[in-house]
Design a protein around this motif. Sequence first.
Motif, PDB file in Angstrom:
ATOM      1  N   UNK A  26     119.774 -10.165 -20.358  1.00  0.00           N
ATOM      2  CA  UNK A  26     121.001  -9.404 -20.074  1.00  0.00           C
ATOM      3  C   UNK A  26     120.812  -8.479 -18.870  1.00  0.00           C
ATOM      4  N   UNK A  27     119.622  -7.923 -18.721  1.00  0.00           N
ATOM      5  CA  UNK A  27     119.360  -6.974 -17.643  1.00  0.00           C
ATOM      6  C   UNK A  27     119.309  -7.661 -16.281  1.00  0.00           C
ATOM      7  N   UNK A  28     118.816  -8.899 -16.260  1.00  0.00           N
ATOM      8  CA  UNK A  28     118.660  -9.624 -15.001  1.00  0.00           C
ATOM      9  C   UNK A  28     119.381 -10.972 -15.080  1.00  0.00           C
ATOM     10  N   UNK A  29     120.706 -10.973 -15.143  1.00  0.00           N
ATOM     11  CA  UNK A  29     121.431 -12.237 -15.331  1.00  0.00           C
ATOM     12  C   UNK A  29     121.240 -13.237 -14.194  1.00  0.00           C
ATOM     13  N   UNK A  30     120.961 -12.767 -12.995  1.00  0.00           N
ATOM     14  CA  UNK A  30     120.793 -13.685 -11.869  1.00  0.00           C
ATOM     15  C   UNK A  30     119.396 -14.280 -11.805  1.00  0.00           C
ATOM     16  N   UNK A  31     118.390 -13.528 -12.244  1.00  0.00           N
ATOM     17  CA  UNK A  31     117.004 -14.021 -12.249  1.00  0.00           C
ATOM     18  C   UNK A  31     116.351 -13.646 -13.587  1.00  0.00           C
ATOM     19  N   UNK A  32     116.813 -14.212 -14.676  1.00  0.00           N
ATOM     20  CA  UNK A  32     116.318 -13.785 -15.995  1.00  0.00           C
ATOM     21  C   UNK A  32     114.878 -14.216 -16.253  1.00  0.00           C
ATOM     22  N   UNK A  33     114.005 -13.285 -16.609  1.00  0.00           N
ATOM     23  CA  UNK A  33     112.645 -13.648 -17.032  1.00  0.00           C
ATOM     24  C   UNK A  33     112.697 -14.335 -18.401  1.00  0.00           C
ATOM     25  N   UNK A  34     112.373 -15.587 -18.453  1.00  0.00           N
ATOM     26  CA  UNK A  34     112.510 -16.371 -19.688  1.00  0.00           C
ATOM     27  C   UNK A  34     111.165 -16.828 -20.251  1.00  0.00           C
ATOM     28  N   UNK A  35     110.104 -16.128 -19.887  1.00  0.00           N
ATOM     29  CA  UNK A  35     108.775 -16.578 -20.317  1.00  0.00           C
ATOM     30  C   UNK A  35     108.687 -16.824 -21.819  1.00  0.00           C
ATOM     31  N   UNK A  36     109.147 -15.870 -22.634  1.00  0.00           N
ATOM     32  CA  UNK A  36     108.952 -15.991 -24.082  1.00  0.00           C
ATOM     33  C   UNK A  36     109.695 -17.192 -24.659  1.00  0.00           C
ATOM     34  N   UNK A  37     110.918 -17.400 -24.221  1.00  0.00           N
ATOM     35  CA  UNK A  37     111.674 -18.554 -24.713  1.00  0.00           C
ATOM     36  C   UNK A  37     111.131 -19.858 -24.139  1.00  0.00           C
ATOM     37  N   UNK A  38     110.702 -19.820 -22.893  1.00  0.00           N
ATOM     38  CA  UNK A  38     110.278 -21.034 -22.195  1.00  0.00           C
ATOM     39  C   UNK A  38     108.942 -21.564 -22.693  1.00  0.00           C
ATOM     40  N   UNK A  39     107.974 -20.661 -22.896  1.00  0.00           N
ATOM     41  CA  UNK A  39     106.617 -21.133 -23.179  1.00  0.00           C
ATOM     42  C   UNK A  39     106.161 -20.843 -24.610  1.00  0.00           C
ATOM     43  N   UNK A  40     105.968 -19.598 -25.031  1.00  0.00           N
ATOM     44  CA  UNK A  40     105.506 -19.409 -26.409  1.00  0.00           C
ATOM     45  C   UNK A  40     106.445 -20.027 -27.457  1.00  0.00           C
ATOM     46  N   UNK A  41     107.749 -19.969 -27.197  1.00  0.00           N
ATOM     47  CA  UNK A  41     108.721 -20.488 -28.174  1.00  0.00           C
ATOM     48  C   UNK A  41     109.406 -21.758 -27.679  1.00  0.00           C
ATOM     49  N   UNK A  42     108.720 -22.507 -26.835  1.00  0.00           N
ATOM     50  CA  UNK A  42     109.322 -23.709 -26.277  1.00  0.00           C
ATOM     51  C   UNK A  42     108.779 -25.006 -26.839  1.00  0.00           C
ATOM     52  N   UNK A  43     107.990 -24.941 -27.900  1.00  0.00           N
ATOM     53  CA  UNK A  43     107.321 -26.143 -28.432  1.00  0.00           C
ATOM     54  C   UNK A  43     107.375 -26.093 -29.948  1.00  0.00           C
ATOM     55  N   UNK A  44     108.540 -26.404 -30.504  1.00  0.00           N
ATOM     56  CA  UNK A  44     108.752 -26.205 -31.939  1.00  0.00           C
ATOM     57  C   UNK A  44     109.326 -27.434 -32.644  1.00  0.00           C
ATOM     58  N   UNK A  45     109.461 -28.530 -31.942  1.00  0.00           N
ATOM     59  CA  UNK A  45     110.031 -29.740 -32.548  1.00  0.00           C
ATOM     60  C   UNK A  45     108.925 -30.555 -33.211  1.00  0.00           C
ATOM     61  N   UNK A  46     108.934 -30.694 -34.532  1.00  0.00           N
ATOM     62  CA  UNK A  46     107.857 -31.429 -35.207  1.00  0.00           C
ATOM     63  C   UNK A  46     107.696 -32.865 -34.707  1.00  0.00           C
TER      64      UNK A  46
END
Length: 277
Positions: free
Chosen positions: A167-187
Amino acid sequence: MSTPAGDKVFSGSVPQLYEELMVPMIFAPYARDLALRVLKRGSAGSATVLEIAAGTGVVTRELADRLPPSVAIVATDLNQPMLDLAARIGTSRPVTWQQANAMQLPFPDASFDAVVCQFGVMFFPDRPRAYAQARRVLKPGGAFIFNTWDRIELNELTDAVQGAVIDLYPEHPPRFMARTPHGYFDPQVIRDDLAHAGFRAPAIITTLPARGRATSARNVARAICQGTPMRDEIEALGPGELARATDAAEAAVARRLGSGAIEGPISALVVEVSSEG
């Protein structure tokens, strides 16, 4: 899918903040779980256990406490600063600390009875290749045991912080947590990756909920904004942005979970698979 190179770098002040804040907040309960699974799988009588992506040693310490002294433990990580901190913290008995790349493990074939990895597989640029390396160094019938974070929406502390910085950086959002630590959850993706690595035994995949805890909303914000590679994403946005993002994340966590001691649901997948006998 590969991860950006910066997502794998834990250096500077990140290791200390990671150990001080992230480990007690979300890693500790899963470290105990992994060590107990190694014990249950029969590795108590094994000669050697290998840990990959050991970080600051939270699982290593649990393994050292729970496995018999006759079991040799080798703990490795790609990031030497993380291992240096782990070695300084120490363990209840000697272990071997060694820098190593999970893509190319520097160990002979069939040399370990168990390979363990806590929340590291998400960072591997080529997971089937890393899994094939784990399979290669396992003895026949050995166990590969690892965990990975569930989808971010099921991990409330992290989700609150990730949402705040987006929300703070809508044009360049830091998405590390969603992209990598929480990006591999499909069994199914995990099973496919293991199959491509040559594992023929069926993987047991367990969804394991727990509770994340911190002493304050501020520490949740500091942990995730400053104690992970998200820090580099935020700092790249300009001077003073790390403090600004941390403040915004603290406010978001406080609105969602309160401003005193913080507690919220967390969830991970635990994977156990045997090498063929």
